[in-house]
Scaffold this motif. Sequence first.
Motif, PDB file in Angstrom:
ATOM      1  N   SER A 130      24.111 -11.470  31.192  1.00 21.59           N
ATOM      2  CA  SER A 130      23.583 -12.835  31.262  1.00 21.59           C
ATOM      3  C   SER A 130      24.703 -13.796  31.671  1.00 21.59           C
ATOM      4  CB  SER A 130      23.018 -13.243  29.900  1.00 21.59           C
ATOM      5  OG  SER A 130      24.076 -13.343  28.945  1.00 21.59           O
ATOM      6  N   TRP A 131      24.312 -15.043  31.978  1.00 16.40           N
ATOM      7  CA  TRP A 131      25.315 -16.031  32.360  1.00 16.40           C
ATOM      8  C   TRP A 131      26.297 -16.261  31.226  1.00 16.40           C
ATOM      9  CZ3 TRP A 131      26.941 -20.832  30.637  1.00 16.40           C
ATOM     10  CH2 TRP A 131      27.742 -21.563  31.524  1.00 16.40           C
ATOM     11  N   GLU A 132      25.772 -16.319  30.001  1.00 14.04           N
ATOM     12  CA  GLU A 132      26.650 -16.522  28.847  1.00 14.04           C
ATOM     13  C   GLU A 132      27.607 -15.355  28.674  1.00 14.04           C
ATOM     14  OE1 GLU A 132      23.416 -16.803  28.842  1.00 14.04           O
ATOM     15  OE2 GLU A 132      23.023 -18.935  28.438  1.00 14.04           O
ATOM     16  N   GLN A 133      27.111 -14.140  28.860  1.00 15.00           N
ATOM     17  CA  GLN A 133      27.961 -12.956  28.697  1.00 15.00           C
ATOM     18  C   GLN A 133      29.026 -12.909  29.785  1.00 15.00           C
ATOM     19  OE1 GLN A 133      24.817 -10.031  28.725  1.00 15.00           O
ATOM     20  NE2 GLN A 133      24.901  -9.766  26.495  1.00 15.00           N
ATOM     21  N   THR A 134      28.662 -13.318  31.008  1.00 17.28           N
ATOM     22  CA  THR A 134      29.639 -13.343  32.100  1.00 17.28           C
ATOM     23  C   THR A 134      30.746 -14.348  31.807  1.00 17.28           C
ATOM     24  OG1 THR A 134      27.924 -12.705  33.681  1.00 17.28           O
ATOM     25  CG2 THR A 134      29.934 -13.680  34.581  1.00 17.28           C
ATOM     26  N   GLN A 135      30.365 -15.536  31.298  1.00 18.63           N
ATOM     27  CA  GLN A 135      31.367 -16.538  30.957  1.00 18.63           C
ATOM     28  C   GLN A 135      32.301 -16.026  29.864  1.00 18.63           C
ATOM     29  OE1 GLN A 135      31.753 -19.575  32.638  1.00 18.63           O
ATOM     30  NE2 GLN A 135      30.289 -18.459  33.952  1.00 18.63           N
ATOM     31  N   LEU A 136      31.728 -15.383  28.855  1.00 15.23           N
ATOM     32  CA  LEU A 136      32.530 -14.802  27.775  1.00 15.23           C
ATOM     33  C   LEU A 136      33.508 -13.776  28.329  1.00 15.23           C
ATOM     34  CD1 LEU A 136      33.139 -14.192  24.719  1.00 15.23           C
ATOM     35  CD2 LEU A 136      31.250 -12.536  24.833  1.00 15.23           C
ATOM     36  N   LEU A 137      33.017 -12.929  29.232  1.00 17.44           N
ATOM     37  CA  LEU A 137      33.846 -11.860  29.799  1.00 17.44           C
ATOM     38  C   LEU A 137      34.998 -12.452  30.617  1.00 17.44           C
ATOM     39  CD1 LEU A 137      34.025  -8.759  30.065  1.00 17.44           C
ATOM     40  CD2 LEU A 137      32.684  -8.959  32.161  1.00 17.44           C
ATOM     41  N   ASP A 138      34.686 -13.461  31.434  1.00 17.65           N
ATOM     42  CA  ASP A 138      35.741 -14.068  32.254  1.00 17.65           C
ATOM     43  C   ASP A 138      36.798 -14.765  31.387  1.00 17.65           C
ATOM     44  OD1 ASP A 138      34.573 -13.188  34.560  1.00 17.65           O
ATOM     45  OD2 ASP A 138      33.552 -15.085  35.011  1.00 17.65           O
ATOM     46  N   ARG A 139      36.358 -15.268  30.256  1.00 16.49           N
ATOM     47  CA  ARG A 139      37.302 -15.960  29.371  1.00 16.49           C
ATOM     48  C   ARG A 139      38.177 -14.967  28.603  1.00 16.49           C
ATOM     49  NH1 ARG A 139      33.808 -18.608  26.924  1.00 16.49           N
ATOM     50  NH2 ARG A 139      33.603 -17.412  24.985  1.00 16.49           N
ATOM     51  N   GLU A 140      37.553 -13.898  28.076  1.00 15.52           N
ATOM     52  CA  GLU A 140      38.288 -12.950  27.231  1.00 15.52           C
ATOM     53  C   GLU A 140      39.001 -11.875  28.042  1.00 15.52           C
ATOM     54  OE1 GLU A 140      38.678 -13.177  23.964  1.00 15.52           O
ATOM     55  OE2 GLU A 140      37.492 -15.035  23.933  1.00 15.52           O
ATOM     56  N   ALA A 141      38.446 -11.507  29.160  1.00 15.08           N
ATOM     57  CA  ALA A 141      39.053 -10.460  29.997  1.00 15.08           C
ATOM     58  C   ALA A 141      38.771 -10.775  31.447  1.00 15.08           C
ATOM     59  CB  ALA A 141      38.498  -9.075  29.617  1.00 15.08           C
ATOM     60  N   PRO A 142      39.499 -11.747  32.001  1.00 11.58           N
ATOM     61  CA  PRO A 142      39.250 -12.159  33.386  1.00 11.58           C
ATOM     62  C   PRO A 142      39.394 -10.994  34.349  1.00 11.58           C
ATOM     63  CG  PRO A 142      41.339 -13.024  32.596  1.00 11.58           C
ATOM     64  CD  PRO A 142      40.639 -12.478  31.402  1.00 11.58           C
ATOM     65  N   GLY A 143      38.656 -11.069  35.410  1.00 12.52           N
ATOM     66  CA  GLY A 143      38.644  -9.968  36.364  1.00 12.52           C
ATOM     67  C   GLY A 143      39.858  -9.895  37.245  1.00 12.52           C
ATOM     68  N   GLY A 144      40.627 -10.982  37.373  1.00 14.50           N
ATOM     69  CA  GLY A 144      41.763 -10.955  38.272  1.00 14.50           C
ATOM     70  C   GLY A 144      42.896 -11.879  37.825  1.00 14.50           C
ATOM     71  N   PHE A 145      44.069 -11.719  38.458  1.00 18.18           N
ATOM     72  CA  PHE A 145      45.266 -12.522  38.214  1.00 18.18           C
ATOM     73  C   PHE A 145      45.581 -13.290  39.494  1.00 18.18           C
ATOM     74  CE2 PHE A 145      49.893 -12.730  38.906  1.00 18.18           C
ATOM     75  CZ  PHE A 145      50.258 -13.593  37.871  1.00 18.18           C
ATOM     76  N   LYS A 146      45.824 -14.594  39.340  1.00 20.83           N
ATOM     77  CA  LYS A 146      46.109 -15.431  40.502  1.00 20.83           C
ATOM     78  C   LYS A 146      47.614 -15.499  40.712  1.00 20.83           C
ATOM     79  CE  LYS A 146      44.680 -19.808  42.525  1.00 20.83           C
ATOM     80  NZ  LYS A 146      43.949 -21.079  42.268  1.00 20.83           N
ATOM     81  N   THR A 147      48.094 -15.034  41.847  1.00 24.13           N
ATOM     82  CA  THR A 147      49.525 -14.992  42.133  1.00 24.13           C
ATOM     83  C   THR A 147      50.018 -16.392  42.517  1.00 24.13           C
ATOM     84  OG1 THR A 147      49.337 -14.587  44.503  1.00 24.13           O
ATOM     85  CG2 THR A 147      49.159 -12.659  43.033  1.00 24.13           C
ATOM     86  N   PRO A 148      51.333 -16.582  42.550  1.00 22.40           N
ATOM     87  CA  PRO A 148      51.860 -17.889  42.984  1.00 22.40           C
ATOM     88  C   PRO A 148      51.402 -18.296  44.369  1.00 22.40           C
ATOM     89  CG  PRO A 148      53.576 -16.636  41.895  1.00 22.40           C
ATOM     90  CD  PRO A 148      52.402 -15.706  42.037  1.00 22.40           C
ATOM     91  N   LEU A 149      51.035 -17.328  45.219  1.00 20.52           N
ATOM     92  CA  LEU A 149      50.532 -17.659  46.555  1.00 20.52           C
ATOM     93  C   LEU A 149      49.042 -17.984  46.551  1.00 20.52           C
ATOM     94  CD1 LEU A 149      52.404 -15.023  48.754  1.00 20.52           C
ATOM     95  CD2 LEU A 149      52.905 -17.473  48.527  1.00 20.52           C
ATOM     96  N   THR A 178      50.022 -12.933  31.244  1.00 21.25           N
ATOM     97  CA  THR A 178      49.281 -12.367  30.106  1.00 21.25           C
ATOM     98  C   THR A 178      47.786 -12.542  30.333  1.00 21.25           C
ATOM     99  OG1 THR A 178      49.312 -14.445  28.878  1.00 21.25           O
ATOM    100  CG2 THR A 178      51.163 -12.911  28.506  1.00 21.25           C
ATOM    101  N   VAL A 179      46.981 -11.777  29.550  1.00 23.38           N
ATOM    102  CA  VAL A 179      45.523 -11.935  29.518  1.00 23.38           C
ATOM    103  C   VAL A 179      45.090 -11.742  28.073  1.00 23.38           C
ATOM    104  CG1 VAL A 179      45.099  -9.512  30.114  1.00 23.38           C
ATOM    105  CG2 VAL A 179      43.298 -11.201  30.446  1.00 23.38           C
ATOM    106  N   GLY A 180      44.391 -12.713  27.536  1.00 20.29           N
ATOM    107  CA  GLY A 180      43.965 -12.646  26.150  1.00 20.29           C
ATOM    108  C   GLY A 180      45.118 -12.510  25.183  1.00 20.29           C
ATOM    109  N   GLY A 181      46.273 -13.100  25.547  1.00 20.68           N
ATOM    110  CA  GLY A 181      47.446 -13.025  24.675  1.00 20.68           C
ATOM    111  C   GLY A 181      48.193 -11.721  24.779  1.00 20.68           C
ATOM    112  N   VAL A 182      47.768 -10.810  25.674  1.00 26.16           N
ATOM    113  CA  VAL A 182      48.409  -9.505  25.847  1.00 26.16           C
ATOM    114  C   VAL A 182      49.176  -9.517  27.157  1.00 26.16           C
ATOM    115  CG1 VAL A 182      48.060  -7.026  26.082  1.00 26.16           C
ATOM    116  CG2 VAL A 182      46.606  -8.347  24.537  1.00 26.16           C
ATOM    117  N   ALA A 183      50.475  -9.105  27.105  1.00 26.53           N
ATOM    118  CA  ALA A 183      51.284  -9.051  28.327  1.00 26.53           C
ATOM    119  C   ALA A 183      50.737  -7.981  29.252  1.00 26.53           C
ATOM    120  CB  ALA A 183      52.734  -8.756  27.971  1.00 26.53           C
ATOM    121  N   LEU A 184      50.492  -8.358  30.515  1.00 25.03           N
ATOM    122  CA  LEU A 184      49.999  -7.393  31.500  1.00 25.03           C
ATOM    123  C   LEU A 184      51.086  -6.387  31.850  1.00 25.03           C
ATOM    124  CD1 LEU A 184      48.148  -9.742  34.023  1.00 25.03           C
ATOM    125  CD2 LEU A 184      47.088  -8.046  32.515  1.00 25.03           C
ATOM    126  N   LYS A 185      50.646  -5.186  32.188  1.00 22.55           N
ATOM    127  CA  LYS A 185      51.561  -4.224  32.782  1.00 22.55           C
ATOM    128  C   LYS A 185      51.588  -4.527  34.277  1.00 22.55           C
ATOM    129  CE  LYS A 185      51.148   0.180  31.775  1.00 22.55           C
ATOM    130  NZ  LYS A 185      50.643   1.573  31.837  1.00 22.55           N
TER     131      LYS A 185
END
Length: 823
Positions: free
Chosen positions: A709-728, A758-765
């Motif tokens: 659902s839209w609510e579940q998608t928003q929750l997912l993007d907030r807690e575990a975003p699908g991507g990392f935005k680079t400086p570029l 980081t994502v969700g307070g966890v340092a990315l590998k």
Amino acid sequence: MTNYSPRLPIDDALPALLQALRDTGRAVLQAPPGAGKTTRVPLALLDAGLVTGKILMLEPRRLAARAAAERMADTLGERPGETVGYRMRGASKTSPQTRIEVVTEGILTRMLQSDPDLPGIGAVIFDEFHERSLNADLGLALCLEVAGALREDLMLIAMSATLDAGPVAKLMEAPMVTSDGRSYPVETRWLDKPLSPQARRLDALVDLVVQADRDTRKIGGGILVFLPGEGEIRRAAAQLDGRLSGDCEIRPLFGALPFAEQQAAIQPLKHGRKVVLATSIAETSLTIQDVRVVVDMGQARRTRFDPGSGMSRLVTEKVTRAEATQRQGRAGRVAEGLCYRLWTKGEEGAMAAFPPAEIESADLTDLALELALWGAAPEDLTFLTPPPVGSLSEAQTLLQMLGALTADHRITAHGKALSKLPLHPRLGHMLLRAGRPAAPIAALLSERDPLRGAPADLSLRLDALKNPKGFAARHRFQLNRPVVDRIKAETKRLTAYLDKSAPDHTSDLGPAAMAALAYPDRVGQRRKGDTPRYVLSGGKGCVLRPEDPLASAPFLVALDTDGNPREARIRLASQINHAEIRELFADQLNNVSLCSWSKRDRRVVSRRQLQFGTVLLDDQIWKDVPADQVAVAMLEGVRDLGLRLTGAAARLAARVELVRAEGHDLPDFTLTGLTDTLEDWLLPMLSNVRSAEDWKRFDPLPALQAALSWEQTQLLDREAPGGFKTPLGRKIPIDYSGEIPEISVRLQEMFGVTRHPTVGGVALKVSLLSPAQRPIQITRDLPGFWAGSYEDVRKDMRAQYPRHPWPEDPTEADPTLRAKRRK
């Protein structure tokens, strides 16, 4: 009571029997073979004046019924048809003066169905009830209901030759009277050792008969030999010819033998010695005079019905201990005797105690029809052994196919007409539908095969019936003339019945079409392949011998098989064509649209078919199949092929599972969870997917995204975003499939980053990649990497990639993906 001569053992028990009948109107009489119960009890009832009306005595066999009536009539100094008469199919001797009528068991059922209160009948005696025939069980159940509801005065007696009469006495709520009988000692001789598996049992029996003849010449008397069937009797007679003492006469005795020959086997010889080769007909029902020696092959032939195959078959089985004892007793009727057994004493312990009731193993089609005509379910009647549910259900299904029963098992007008015919309902249906031309086929199918060693084709048998002499001259097959004569006699009887009941009814159906009317569940279609295997309309399979002329027939009707439940071998058949099937069974044909997953073809297959049961009469591609049906079929294909997630779909599932594990309300995106809920999330997306190749190319990501659902998608993007935005500004997908979320990025693109992502307070590998996209460093502390091992990496990479920037202080450099221009 009149004293009849000579005195018989049963006479001592008659006073107790008559008193039991005076007290309760019912009794069970147990008396061993030869005690005289068959001929004395009806006369004693008549003499005592206990019965108002006629005494009806049931006998399981025609020969026994006629012989009993003749013996009783002779006792009274009369001829059959006066005080004592008999009635059976095709033969009757009664008169208005008849008080005792001996009938075969099916006659009672017809009388009850016609007039349930049995007018004019004062007593019914069930003789030889221990044989537990299907008609006797049904007759007793019906009589008990009649006596309880309509005729309290109806006297009922069951007579048994074995010691297991207690259950029937309990069923009837009747006292049991026992006669010890009288017999002379019989010495029993067993084999010293079991027959080897390679030994031919019939050859061993013939040798034993020759030995018995030699051993017992001095004591005299006849020899009674028990064999399982007519075929064994005829082969044994041929082998014994010339091997016995000169004064021996061989006399066969079996149910299908002409009555005069049966009488010759029963009556004593004036001179010489008689050797009677008999089936189990001689166990209890008949008294064969002057027998002092019994030779027992130890086998009996019984009819077995397999509800799984819907077919009956005659099987040869070991006799039970009760049957062996009855056979042995035949040697001790007139003097001391001898019994030779074709088995060892040790083998006897493994024998069953008593034979099974016929209701447990027989074809119950007749019973199902009788119950429907009576208007009762089996549980409404008092059966000693209730009919097996599976067999009864098969019988009711067949009767529905024949139009004899409605869907709720009520009898139809056609079923009532069938019940009046002295034929199996299959053959009765054929006779009523096809008329006089079907009479020879009905008669033939009621008998054993008149041809030995012949191919399966029905037409050969019909040709033999038309001109036996000419047929024998043209063909090498052995023609059984007694069987042919019986078939011809039955044909005349059935034709006469039709001429009387429906003189104008006839049809122009061919033999195969008529046979199909009787066996609608055995219309067979040849399977693909070299071996002539057929699938029958009832769902079972059978096979022809490859060398049989019918082996190439596309369609046939299997009229007789060996009954093998796995794959029955066809013994008698008739070739039928496509048009005949469509015309005969037009009201039973099904137009079926099929859309299903084919594991063999690995694709969705859509067909429009015309079916008669499991026989396929027409099969075409279904071109305009609705998309939703394709999707449902493909769903089975997905389960067959398996669900696999890769790329973006796998990353999405991993993100969902990561957040769901933290206690958030999200759907189960594990492979197991997704497979269990395919109908919910995948089905709407499958309308254009039809094959394994389509599925291989299919991207499940949109279907997974739509499941949130839209609510579940928003929750997912907030807690575990699908991507990392680079400086570029580029968005790099985050991989959540491992224990720690991970990204892969060019080292130069991270210049200037001084805080580890980081994502969700966890340092990315973070996998830092070379310009060639190869990992050169994996870190969870980017500032530490810049300050530490970056210098060593810089030295190595500058030599390999000189056109790319490798600044001394990466934290101050601008991120880039560009290389220096060539000079």
